[in-house]
Write an enzyme that holds these catalytic residues in place. Sequence first.
Site, short mmCIF file in Angstrom:
data_model
loop_
_atom_site.label_atom_id
_atom_site.label_comp_id
_atom_site.label_asym_id
_atom_site.label_seq_id
_atom_site.Cartn_x
_atom_site.Cartn_y
_atom_site.Cartn_z
N CYS A 162 -11.42 3.36 -0.41
CA CYS A 162 -10.13 3.82 0.15
C CYS A 162 -9.69 3.12 1.19
O CYS A 162 -10.48 3.00 2.22
CB CYS A 162 -10.24 5.40 0.15
SG CYS A 162 -8.64 5.98 0.71
N THR A 163 -8.52 2.82 1.27
CA THR A 163 -7.82 2.24 2.54
C THR A 163 -8.29 2.84 3.83
O THR A 163 -8.32 1.88 4.87
CB THR A 163 -6.30 2.03 2.60
OG1 THR A 163 -5.92 3.23 2.18
CG2 THR A 163 -5.95 0.96 1.62
N HIS A 164 -8.38 4.21 3.98
CA HIS A 164 -8.49 4.68 5.33
C HIS A 164 -9.91 4.77 5.45
O HIS A 164 -10.13 5.20 6.71
CB HIS A 164 -7.93 6.01 5.06
CG HIS A 164 -6.46 6.12 4.98
ND1 HIS A 164 -5.69 5.42 4.10
CD2 HIS A 164 -5.56 6.54 5.74
CE1 HIS A 164 -4.52 5.67 4.25
NE2 HIS A 164 -4.25 6.60 5.20
N TYR A 199 -0.91 8.00 -2.62
CA TYR A 199 -1.01 7.70 -3.95
C TYR A 199 -2.19 8.20 -4.55
O TYR A 199 -2.19 8.22 -5.96
CB TYR A 199 -1.05 6.20 -4.00
CG TYR A 199 0.00 5.42 -4.00
CD1 TYR A 199 1.31 5.90 -3.57
CD2 TYR A 199 0.03 3.91 -4.03
CE1 TYR A 199 2.54 5.21 -3.54
CE2 TYR A 199 1.20 3.17 -4.20
CZ TYR A 199 2.52 3.66 -3.61
OH TYR A 199 3.68 2.81 -3.55
N GLY A 200 -2.93 8.89 -3.70
CA GLY A 200 -4.37 9.22 -4.34
C GLY A 200 -4.31 10.50 -5.33
O GLY A 200 -5.13 10.59 -5.85
N GLU A 220 -4.62 9.54 8.42
CA GLU A 220 -3.16 9.08 8.37
C GLU A 220 -2.72 9.78 9.78
O GLU A 220 -1.78 9.12 10.34
CB GLU A 220 -2.47 9.82 7.39
CG GLU A 220 -1.08 8.84 7.24
CD GLU A 220 -0.98 7.50 6.63
OE1 GLU A 220 -2.10 6.92 6.24
OE2 GLU A 220 -0.08 7.12 6.41
N CYS A 274 -4.06 -1.34 -1.83
CA CYS A 274 -4.33 -0.02 -2.10
C CYS A 274 -5.35 0.04 -3.49
O CYS A 274 -5.21 -0.41 -4.50
CB CYS A 274 -3.17 0.81 -2.67
SG CYS A 274 -3.23 2.45 -2.83
N ASP A 308 1.12 -1.12 -0.06
CA ASP A 308 0.09 -0.10 0.06
C ASP A 308 0.75 1.36 0.04
O ASP A 308 2.14 1.14 0.02
CB ASP A 308 -0.98 -0.11 1.12
CG ASP A 308 -1.76 1.24 1.21
OD1 ASP A 308 -2.45 1.59 0.54
OD2 ASP A 308 -1.67 1.77 2.27
N SER A 309 0.18 2.30 -0.02
CA SER A 309 0.91 3.74 0.01
C SER A 309 1.44 4.01 1.37
O SER A 309 2.45 4.77 1.40
CB SER A 309 0.09 4.85 -0.52
OG SER A 309 -1.33 4.74 0.36
N1 DGL Z 1 -4.00 3.74 -0.11
C1 DGL Z 1 -4.80 4.73 -0.83
C2 DGL Z 1 -5.75 4.03 -1.55
O1 DGL Z 1 -6.35 3.34 -1.08
C3 DGL Z 1 -5.28 5.95 0.01
C4 DGL Z 1 -4.10 6.77 0.73
C5 DGL Z 1 -3.37 7.33 -0.27
O2 DGL Z 1 -3.68 8.37 -1.15
O3 DGL Z 1 -2.35 7.08 -0.60
O4 DGL Z 1 -6.55 4.83 -2.70
#
Ligand code: DGL
Length: 284
Positions: free
Chosen positions: A194-196, A52-53, A162, A83, A20-21
């Site tokens: 999205c992961t968060h 990464y988004g 985060e 991710c 993941d990012s």
């Molecule tokens: N891991 C990214 C996603 O699931 C979210 C966090 C990021 O933007 O890196 O899209």
Amino acid sequence: MTASSAHTDDVASLPIGMFDSGMGGLTVLHECLVRLPSENFAYVGDTARFPYGEKSRAELELYARQLTAFLETVPVKLVIVACYSATSAALQLLQERFTTPIVGVIMPGARAAVQTSRYRRIGVLATEATVSSGAYPRAIHSLDGGAEVHQQAAPGLVSFIEEGDVASQALADAVRGFAEPLKAKRPDVVILGCTHYPLIAPMLQRFFGRDVTLVNPAAEIAREVEDTLARQGVARTEDRVGSYRFYTTGDVEAFRSVGARFLQMPLTRVRSLPLDTLNGLVAP
Ligand code: DGL
């Protein structure tokens, strides 16, 4: 023991790789630990290049190739692209370029949403990279060509989470700003793309109200991984206790402390993975 059963035993003992990012993919790891407690996991958080988004497709393709190449050196028996932004940009490319089986987080959530939606109006809350890739509408329409899909990008939302903010007024205002236009489309299911976002699921549920079912794709991917390992005959036997190791491209101590908060368990084995190592595997 035949040569082929010895081989599947060897493969079974390998860890499942995930990347993941940064920290967010730990919500995917969490669901995997609940469902697959006997498995070993190797998790890479690319915290040095978070988020990464907001990255381009070309950047995400490069990062995803580098991280998958690294996981193959571990080695691992399966790669989970944990991710949503990276899955949207690069899953197919990775599957074309690498020999290890690779799964992503978009399709399992799309499938669960199609199965759950009675009115066939599906909302997607995700990063800009995921929304602009069109990966969710494609996945949903491959399962239900007539479903309405309404996407809402939520730029900046991951930064609150985060940094450990899951309850401030500023976060609540941001969430309201993204949830209201999506709610106006009257979806009966919203994918947390999205992961968060699972970390603020209670807040999101209050904004969307009781008539909207939230889908957490992380739980779905864990289910899919369980099935995949069983079908391939490479699941670890259930009397074993799994182990976990972590790699970060950023600061090890920061990863350890934020990761422990995300996962609600101590992270003992965290190692540094310098970007130079990744650049040596797949040149930028
Ligand atoms: N891991 C990214 C996603 O699931 C979210 C966090 C990021 O933007 O890196 O899209």
